[in-house]
Design a protein around this motif. Structure first.
Motif, PDB file in Angstrom:
ATOM      1  N   ASP A  19      -9.140 -18.495   4.455  1.00  0.00           N
ATOM      2  CA  ASP A  19      -8.856 -18.640   5.884  1.00  0.00           C
ATOM      3  C   ASP A  19      -7.399 -18.986   6.175  1.00  0.00           C
ATOM      4  OD1 ASP A  19     -11.434 -17.984   6.554  1.00  0.00           O
ATOM      5  OD2 ASP A  19     -12.138 -20.043   6.635  1.00  0.00           O
ATOM      6  N   VAL A  20      -6.503 -18.064   5.842  1.00  0.00           N
ATOM      7  CA  VAL A  20      -5.100 -18.194   6.230  1.00  0.00           C
ATOM      8  C   VAL A  20      -4.769 -17.065   7.203  1.00  0.00           C
ATOM      9  CG1 VAL A  20      -4.331 -19.323   4.121  1.00  0.00           C
ATOM     10  CG2 VAL A  20      -4.401 -16.833   4.209  1.00  0.00           C
ATOM     11  N   ARG A  21      -3.730 -17.265   7.996  1.00  0.00           N
ATOM     12  CA  ARG A  21      -3.297 -16.196   8.904  1.00  0.00           C
ATOM     13  C   ARG A  21      -2.876 -14.969   8.090  1.00  0.00           C
ATOM     14  NH1 ARG A  21      -0.718 -20.680  11.360  1.00  0.00           N
ATOM     15  NH2 ARG A  21      -1.685 -21.272  13.347  1.00  0.00           N
ATOM     16  N   VAL A  22      -3.042 -13.814   8.695  1.00  0.00           N
ATOM     17  CA  VAL A  22      -2.751 -12.574   7.980  1.00  0.00           C
ATOM     18  C   VAL A  22      -1.308 -12.557   7.483  1.00  0.00           C
ATOM     19  CG1 VAL A  22      -2.587 -10.065   8.186  1.00  0.00           C
ATOM     20  CG2 VAL A  22      -4.504 -11.284   9.256  1.00  0.00           C
ATOM     21  N   GLY A  23      -0.358 -12.834   8.375  1.00  0.00           N
ATOM     22  CA  GLY A  23       1.047 -12.822   7.969  1.00  0.00           C
ATOM     23  C   GLY A  23       1.362 -13.851   6.924  1.00  0.00           C
ATOM     24  N   ASP A  24       0.805 -15.067   7.082  1.00  0.00           N
ATOM     25  CA  ASP A  24       1.066 -16.133   6.115  1.00  0.00           C
ATOM     26  C   ASP A  24       0.466 -15.794   4.756  1.00  0.00           C
ATOM     27  OD1 ASP A  24       2.337 -17.496   8.124  1.00  0.00           O
ATOM     28  OD2 ASP A  24       0.634 -18.817   8.582  1.00  0.00           O
ATOM     29  N   GLY A  25      -0.734 -15.201   4.767  1.00  0.00           N
ATOM     30  CA  GLY A  25      -1.381 -14.860   3.506  1.00  0.00           C
ATOM     31  C   GLY A  25      -0.620 -13.804   2.726  1.00  0.00           C
ATOM     32  N   LEU A  26      -0.153 -12.761   3.428  1.00  0.00           N
ATOM     33  CA  LEU A  26       0.598 -11.708   2.761  1.00  0.00           C
ATOM     34  C   LEU A  26       1.943 -12.227   2.252  1.00  0.00           C
ATOM     35  CD1 LEU A  26      -0.155  -8.700   5.148  1.00  0.00           C
ATOM     36  CD2 LEU A  26      -1.320  -9.343   3.025  1.00  0.00           C
ATOM     37  N   ALA A  27       2.593 -13.061   3.067  1.00  0.00           N
ATOM     38  CA  ALA A  27       3.871 -13.638   2.636  1.00  0.00           C
ATOM     39  C   ALA A  27       3.668 -14.550   1.433  1.00  0.00           C
ATOM     40  CB  ALA A  27       4.506 -14.408   3.793  1.00  0.00           C
ATOM     41  N   PHE A  28       2.556 -15.292   1.407  1.00  0.00           N
ATOM     42  CA  PHE A  28       2.275 -16.181   0.282  1.00  0.00           C
ATOM     43  C   PHE A  28       2.028 -15.377  -0.990  1.00  0.00           C
ATOM     44  CE2 PHE A  28      -0.836 -18.610  -2.274  1.00  0.00           C
ATOM     45  CZ  PHE A  28      -0.051 -19.721  -2.561  1.00  0.00           C
ATOM     46  N   ALA A  29       1.304 -14.262  -0.872  1.00  0.00           N
ATOM     47  CA  ALA A  29       1.059 -13.408  -2.034  1.00  0.00           C
ATOM     48  C   ALA A  29       2.371 -12.859  -2.585  1.00  0.00           C
ATOM     49  CB  ALA A  29       0.116 -12.265  -1.660  1.00  0.00           C
ATOM     50  N   GLU A  30       3.281 -12.458  -1.703  1.00  0.00           N
ATOM     51  CA  GLU A  30       4.563 -11.930  -2.136  1.00  0.00           C
ATOM     52  C   GLU A  30       5.406 -13.014  -2.805  1.00  0.00           C
ATOM     53  OE1 GLU A  30       7.608  -9.204  -2.821  1.00  0.00           O
ATOM     54  OE2 GLU A  30       5.482  -8.954  -2.344  1.00  0.00           O
ATOM     55  N   GLU A  31       5.351 -14.228  -2.266  1.00  0.00           N
ATOM     56  CA  GLU A  31       6.116 -15.326  -2.861  1.00  0.00           C
ATOM     57  C   GLU A  31       5.557 -15.705  -4.230  1.00  0.00           C
ATOM     58  OE1 GLU A  31       7.212 -20.055  -1.981  1.00  0.00           O
ATOM     59  OE2 GLU A  31       5.810 -18.960  -0.688  1.00  0.00           O
ATOM     60  N   THR A  32       4.241 -15.651  -4.360  1.00  0.00           N
ATOM     61  CA  THR A  32       3.610 -16.062  -5.614  1.00  0.00           C
ATOM     62  C   THR A  32       3.934 -15.095  -6.741  1.00  0.00           C
ATOM     63  OG1 THR A  32       1.783 -17.062  -4.359  1.00  0.00           O
ATOM     64  CG2 THR A  32       1.412 -16.653  -6.698  1.00  0.00           C
ATOM     65  N   VAL A  33       3.718 -13.814  -6.512  1.00  0.00           N
ATOM     66  CA  VAL A  33       4.030 -12.778  -7.507  1.00  0.00           C
ATOM     67  C   VAL A  33       4.824 -11.687  -6.795  1.00  0.00           C
ATOM     68  CG1 VAL A  33       3.141 -11.245  -9.295  1.00  0.00           C
ATOM     69  CG2 VAL A  33       1.854 -13.300  -8.684  1.00  0.00           C
ATOM     70  N   PRO A  34       6.125 -11.777  -6.765  1.00  0.00           N
ATOM     71  CA  PRO A  34       6.937 -10.801  -6.026  1.00  0.00           C
ATOM     72  C   PRO A  34       6.679  -9.372  -6.488  1.00  0.00           C
ATOM     73  CG  PRO A  34       8.269 -12.692  -6.673  1.00  0.00           C
ATOM     74  CD  PRO A  34       6.955 -12.828  -7.372  1.00  0.00           C
ATOM     75  N   GLY A  35       6.466  -8.489  -5.510  1.00  0.00           N
ATOM     76  CA  GLY A  35       6.325  -7.070  -5.792  1.00  0.00           C
ATOM     77  C   GLY A  35       4.934  -6.605  -6.127  1.00  0.00           C
ATOM     78  N   LEU A  36       3.991  -7.513  -6.410  1.00  0.00           N
ATOM     79  CA  LEU A  36       2.656  -7.087  -6.828  1.00  0.00           C
ATOM     80  C   LEU A  36       1.864  -6.490  -5.667  1.00  0.00           C
ATOM     81  CD1 LEU A  36       0.574  -6.924  -9.097  1.00  0.00           C
ATOM     82  CD2 LEU A  36      -0.162  -9.241  -8.505  1.00  0.00           C
ATOM     83  N   LEU A  37       2.010  -7.059  -4.488  1.00  0.00           N
ATOM     84  CA  LEU A  37       1.249  -6.591  -3.330  1.00  0.00           C
ATOM     85  C   LEU A  37       2.039  -5.605  -2.475  1.00  0.00           C
ATOM     86  CD1 LEU A  37      -1.525  -7.108  -1.977  1.00  0.00           C
ATOM     87  CD2 LEU A  37      -0.434  -8.878  -0.595  1.00  0.00           C
ATOM     88  N   ALA A  38       3.352  -5.538  -2.657  1.00  0.00           N
ATOM     89  CA  ALA A  38       4.216  -4.737  -1.785  1.00  0.00           C
ATOM     90  C   ALA A  38       3.803  -3.268  -1.676  1.00  0.00           C
ATOM     91  CB  ALA A  38       5.662  -4.852  -2.258  1.00  0.00           C
ATOM     92  N   PRO A  39       3.407  -2.580  -2.766  1.00  0.00           N
ATOM     93  CA  PRO A  39       3.066  -1.153  -2.633  1.00  0.00           C
ATOM     94  C   PRO A  39       1.866  -0.887  -1.725  1.00  0.00           C
ATOM     95  CG  PRO A  39       3.461  -1.736  -4.929  1.00  0.00           C
ATOM     96  CD  PRO A  39       3.396  -3.005  -4.165  1.00  0.00           C
ATOM     97  N   PHE A  40       1.077  -1.923  -1.425  1.00  0.00           N
ATOM     98  CA  PHE A  40      -0.129  -1.713  -0.641  1.00  0.00           C
ATOM     99  C   PHE A  40       0.014  -2.195   0.808  1.00  0.00           C
ATOM    100  CE2 PHE A  40      -1.131  -2.492  -5.092  1.00  0.00           C
ATOM    101  CZ  PHE A  40      -1.841  -1.348  -5.427  1.00  0.00           C
ATOM    102  N   ILE A  41       1.219  -2.595   1.183  1.00  0.00           N
ATOM    103  CA  ILE A  41       1.467  -3.106   2.530  1.00  0.00           C
ATOM    104  C   ILE A  41       2.214  -2.053   3.340  1.00  0.00           C
ATOM    105  CG2 ILE A  41       2.616  -4.878   3.894  1.00  0.00           C
ATOM    106  CD1 ILE A  41       2.232  -6.801   1.621  1.00  0.00           C
ATOM    107  N   GLU A  42       1.690  -1.778   4.502  1.00  0.00           N
ATOM    108  CA  GLU A  42       2.358  -0.873   5.431  1.00  0.00           C
ATOM    109  C   GLU A  42       3.104  -1.712   6.457  1.00  0.00           C
ATOM    110  OE1 GLU A  42       1.350   2.612   8.741  1.00  0.00           O
ATOM    111  OE2 GLU A  42      -0.220   1.786   7.450  1.00  0.00           O
TER     112      GLU A  42
END
Length: 516
Positions: free
Chosen positions: A487-510
């Motif tokens: 239960d985190v905000r969408v923007g905060d959750g995606l930013a947190f994922a990017e901060e945790t492992v940079p580049g891992l989630l980026a290819p799947f984000i539009e």
């Protein structure tokens, strides 16, 4: 042949010699037959000597089954052989159906020792070589029936071979590598679990079913009739209160006994470089080893009652601990202990000055997460009270009032738990660790190394989409597999994922252009 050559040939022969299980295992196999005999004796006592045909048939079936099991175990004793070479451990067993297994030393992840009471009586133990395969039928092998001395010598031999091939040094035997030892003051935490009370109902159900299968009505037994006569003349509320009190007392006693049996002789240490070992058990002794190079974090679990008393349990987040059930059992590093001690041991295990589960500054979650939990409490209150209201409209208004009172009480309790669950939410990046916390009935604070995260899972229920929330799951090859940030905000959750492992989630984000 020169003397040196003869010595080398003799050493080679000794090295490749096949070992066998200890002959005392035959006595253990015979002891299996004692179980049906003891059951038959207990049934005779309970029924006052009245044995019917159904009891005899059940006893005979049980006895034949135990004899077959004893025979199979004896066959395993006669046909099992094992040996350790420079680069592998081999096991051959079976006669009609022959099984041969060979495991390279490099694949060995741990060597565990377990001894049940019967084995301990005859000075035996079981040795299990684990390779870390997740499947229950995967790699590894077990030797059930070695002498305690042979099992320890084999464990030490495999450890030395593994370290020699990995170029690691063994621990200095004069160095005190103890991280924690049993303190009987921890026994005060034993009753603070629901397993003891639940075990009472499980035991009663099992006894009832067994007697029912023997065509014996438990309600017609003399001891049950005596209890019924004693409480038949007292008010119903008094009988219920006494029954609940007896269940709680038995449950507390059961929880305490379980703690003593499971954690008696507890010791957490480093017997050698790069290896953690947990030894515990009063009747059934266990020795579990965890390679520190496969350790990826730690989990501090605080069940509700234990948390109120300031206690916690510590588990290892590691790979190579087997399937889900094995991982749950083998990852336990401590019994219920004071929270401060659990945090200190977590720091020692992870090689940190302060455990990341303590030092991390957890980010709070949005108020929408609190509203979701309050709404959930309201829904459950209505669902549980609805049957009373429905029956009241049909039968008597008393049930309607009971339903409304039930709903109000449950909602008040649910709101209290909702606020507690919301306060427990948190997540952070602390150095090389991802730290997440959640839960109210069991609050879990997990620190897992970021370089062990291999993927992300994003889930959004219909209610989460309306609230603009998501649940972020860090997929790993260790521990439970996925560790969630709920239960985190969408923007905060995606930013947190990017901060945790940079580049891992980026290819799947539009990315949405500004102004759209």
């Amino acid at each position: 042949m020169t003397p040196d050559t003869a010595v080398r040939h003799q050493d080679h022969a000794d090295h490749d010699a096949w070992g066998r299980l200890n002959p005392r295992l035959f006595l253990v196999n015979l002891s299996v037959v004692a179980t049906p005999l003891a059951t038959f004796g207990a049934t005779t006592v309970i029924t006052g000597g009245e044995i019917n045909l159904q009891v005899l048939i059940t006893f005979a079936s049980f006895l034949i089954t135990c004899l077959v099991i004893s025979g199979i175990s004896t066959m395993r004793l006669l046909t099992t052989r094992y040996r350790v070479t420079d680069d592998r451990v081999e096991l051959h067993k079976g006669w009609f159906f022959r099984s041969e297994r060979s495991i390279p030393v490099d694949r060995i992840r741990s060597v565990d020792l377990t001894a049940n009471p019967i084995h301990r009586i005859f000075g035996l133990t079981s040795l299990k070589v684990a390779t870390g395969d997740q499947a229950s039928s995967g790699g590894g092998l077990s030797l059930d029936g070695l002498s305690a001395r042979d099992a320890e010598a084999l464990r030490r031999q495999l450890s030395e071979l593994r370290h020699a091939r990995q170029g690691l040094a063994t621990a200095d035997p004069d160095t005190d590598a103890t991280l924690a030892e049993l303190d009987w003051a921890w026994l005060r935490y034993a009753p603070l679990t629901l397993w003891g009370v639940g075990g009472v109902f499980i035991a009663v159900g099992s006894v009832y079913r067994t007697l029912h299968e023997m065509k014996i009505d438990p309600l017609e037994l003399g001891i049950v009739k005596d209890i019924e006569d004693r409480f038949g003349s007292v008010p119903l509320w008094y009988g219920i209160l006494v029954t609940l009190l007896v269940i709680v007392v038995i449950g507390v006693a059961g929880s305490t006994a379980t703690f003593i049996e499971g954690w008696g002789g507890y010791r957490l240490d480093r017997p050698e470089t790069g290896l953690l070992r947990v030894r515990r058990g009063l009747l059934v002794t266990r020795s579990v080893s965890i390679e520190e190079q496969r350790l990826r974090g730690a989990e501090v679990a605080e069940p509700l009652l234990l948390r109120w008393a300031g206690g916690a349990r510590l588990k290892a987040v590691a790979s190579g601990l087997g399937d889900e059930d094995e991982n749950s059992s083998r990852s336990r590093l401590t019994p219920p202990v004071p929270l401060a001690l659990a945090r200190r041991i977590a720091a020692d295990v992870l090689g940190e000055t302060v455990s990341p589960t303590t030092a991390a500054e957890l980010a709070p979650h949005p108020r929408a997460a609190l509203r979701r939990r309050i709404n959930r409490a309201l829904i459950w209150s209505v669902l549980l009270a609805a049957p009373f209201v429905g029956l009241g409209l049909w039968l008597t208004p008393v049930l309607v009032h009971t339903g409304w009172i039930t709903a109000v009480v449950l909602f008040a309790v649910g709101v209290a738990f909702a606020f507690d669950a919301y306060r427990n939410l948190g997540h952070a990046v602390h150095g090389p660790y991802l730290v997440t916390r959640a839960g109210t009935f069991t609050r879990r604070t997990v620190a897992v190394q970021r370089d062990g995260i291999i993927g992300w899972s994003i889930t959004r229920s219909a209610f989460q989409r309306r609230a603009g929330l998501l649940t972020l799951g860090a997929a790993t090859a260790v521990g439970n597999g996925v560790y969630k940030v709920r239960d985190v905000r969408v923007g905060d959750g995606l930013a947190f994922a990017e901060e945790t492992v940079p580049g891992l989630l980026a290819p799947f984000i539009e990315r949405v252009p500004a102004g759209r």
